[in-house]
Each structure stands twice: as structure tokens, then as C-alpha cells.
Scaffold this active site. Structure first.
Site: not given
Length: 298
Positions: A20, A234-237
Site C-alpha cells: 500500500g 496503517s496503509k488502510s487508515t
């Protein structure tokens, strides 16, 4: 027993996985490792840890490098892609197998106890009916002890917390712990500065370094940033500020998060912020907490 790296010229590194885009939590590790290496008169290296193809995001590695450059973070040597090092990882694996320090295991994840501690089922040979799946390292009975330059004295028993752990995966690829240790040694890394969420990995990596007769880098684990919900950034935040905030302002936020009293004058641009950081950085000011809620404008 293998010795720690002597306190000579420092070589630090930042080693993101291309799963990501760069996020604020990763930026903290990049800034801390870069600044610590530079104020020590050393080099800072970038390594892309691309050995987990199923999790990789197309174009992520290139975007991470570009974002780091946007913040003024450039590797002092050509970027190393971990996927080019598989032969070296396999050689290290074979050395451990040949010396009886690792073994093939036929247990699947579903067969592990709820505690997560591997009970040593295959330590003395594959039981009847089991086939080779993964390779595990034989962990020592004595605890691993080391001094973290931020968190202080750390003592952990691998035998009591994880047991013999996987160093070669069922899909034929090196596990993270083995690849990191082999490549840190290859790049002659003397100091690893990263987030406190990797403290447990550090214990495993030190055990591997000792098994392979490699020098142990100095370690410093800074607090990780968590959101309002207490979850690690994280990369998904989706609320991560990395894209929406100008680099100079976000660099200042990162420095203050890391305990550095960076001034916030409106006229302080990226170059000026870096000059301040390199003139004033002190690892001793980094908080010993394991995590800190992120508040923009710190």
C-alpha cells in the site's frame, strides 16, 4: 556469543513492504531512522521488502519511493529489492538445516494450539503421516536480552511466548524474520530504528542472528501512532494525513510526535525543517511509550 555492532559509522535503513502507499505511521519510522543515521554521520538505506506477492499492491513500491523523496528522504545507495535476494535467503536456510538449528515441520496453522505457542511436534522429526510444509527455527531455552535505545532493557522468552517459529513458508518463500536478518547483515546495517509494534519481531531476529553467527544491530523502537479508535495507523487508515498535509507541516508533526520540540513557524519550509531536525535531534527525547494517539498539530 556473537557480538553487537561496535559503535563506529552508522548505517540505518527503512524497509517498507509494498502492500500500500506510505502512511504516517511508516513516515515516523522513515524520519526517525533517517535522522538518527545522519546525525551519527552515517548512511541511510531504503529496502523494499517485496517477498509476499499475494499482499503486494501494484505500483506501491514506486509510490513509496516517490513519497519519501517528496519529504526529502533519499537512499544513500541504490534501493534494494528483497525479492532479488532469495538465493541468499535459501542459503541461510540450508545452513541452519545443515547445522541442526532448524527443521522441517508438517503442522498446519489449524493444528496449532490456541495459545499460539508451537509445542515442538516435529522438532525431532516428522511424525508419521505428516509431510514437509514449513521450516522452523529451534529457539533457545534462555531468554533473549537486549538494550533498546528507546525502550530500555528488554527480556523475552521465545520458548514461552511463541516456541520454534517459522523461517520458511509453505509457499516456498522466506519468512519475514529470516529475510530481514539476512538482508540487514548483507547491507551491514548497524542500527535499526522502527516502530514499537516490531519489538516482538526483534526478539526473533536476534535469536536468528545468533544462530547464524551474525552481528546484532543496535535497536531503537519509537512509539507507534494510533487513531482515535486506538487502532494502529496503517496503509488502510482512511484518515491518514499523508496526502492532505504539506510535507513541511507533516514532517514537523512527525518530529514533535517523536519528542523533538520542533518549532512551528509558518515560514519554516521543508529544507528549514530538516536543518532544524539535523541540528537538534536527540534519540533520548523519543518517548518510551509503545503507542501514542495521533493529534495533528502536535
Amino acid at each position: 556469543m556473537p557480538q553487537d555492532h561496535p559503535r563506529t559509522a552508522t548505517t540505518g535503513r527503512f524497509a517498507p513492504s509494498p502492500t500500500g502507499d506510505l502512511h504516517f505511521g511508516s513516515l515516523l519510522a522513515a524520519v526517525a531512522s533517517y535522522t538518527q543515521a545522519k546525525v551519527s554521520g552515517g548512511q541511510w538505506l531504503l529496502r523494499i521488502e517485496d517477498i509476499d506477492p499475494p499482499r503486494e499492491v501494484s505500483g506501491s513500491a514506486e509510490r513509496i519511493v516517490a513519497d519519501l523523496q517528496r519529504f526529502g528522504l533519499r537512499s544513500d545507495r541504490p534501493v534494494l529489492h528483497q525479492s532479488t535476494r532469495i538465493t541468499a535467503h535459501r542459503d541461510a536456510l540450508q545452513e541452519l538445516l545443515d547445522r541442526g538449528l532448524a527443521y522441517w515441520c508438517g503442522c498446519s496453522r489449524s493444528q496449532l494450539p490456541h495459545s499460539g505457542i508451537y509445542p515442538g511436534t516435529c522438532r525431532n522429526g516428522l511424525p508419521a503421516g505428516k509431510r514437509r510444509r514449513v521450516v522452523r527455527l529451534k529457539v533457545a531455552a534462555e531468554p533473549v536480552r537486549f538494550t533498546d535505545e528507546v525502550q530500555g532493557e528488554v527480556t523475552a522468552s521465545l520458548q514461552q511466548t511463541v516456541g520454534d517459529f517459522v523461517i520458511w513458508r509453505a509457499d516456498g518463500l522466506p519468512a519475514y524474520q529470516l529475510a530481514v536478518v539476512v538482508d540487514d547483515a548483507f547491507q551491514q546495517i548497524t542500527e535499526v530504528v522502527r516502530g514499537a509494534d516490531l519489538l516482538a519481531s526483534t526478539v526473533r531476529q536476534i535469536q536468528l542472528q545468533r544462530s547464524l553467527g551474525l552481528l546484532t544491530p543496535r535497536y531503537a523502537h519509537h512509539p507507534i501512532a494510533v487513531g482515535a479508535d486506538g487502532r494502529k495507523l496503517s496503509k488502510s487508515t482512511s484518515s491518514d494525513p499523508i496526502r492532505a498535509t504539506p510535507p513541511a507541516s507533516l514532517l514537523q508533526t512527525a518530529l514533535r510526535f517523536l519528542g523533538q520540540p520542533c518549532p512551528s513557524e509558518a515560514g519554516l519550509d521543508l529544507d528549514g525543517t530538516w536543518r532544524w531536525a539535523l541540528d537538534n535531534w536527540s534519540l533520548s527525547r523519543v518517548p518510551r511509550q509503545l503507542e501514542i494517539p495521533l493529534r495533528m498539530g502536535l
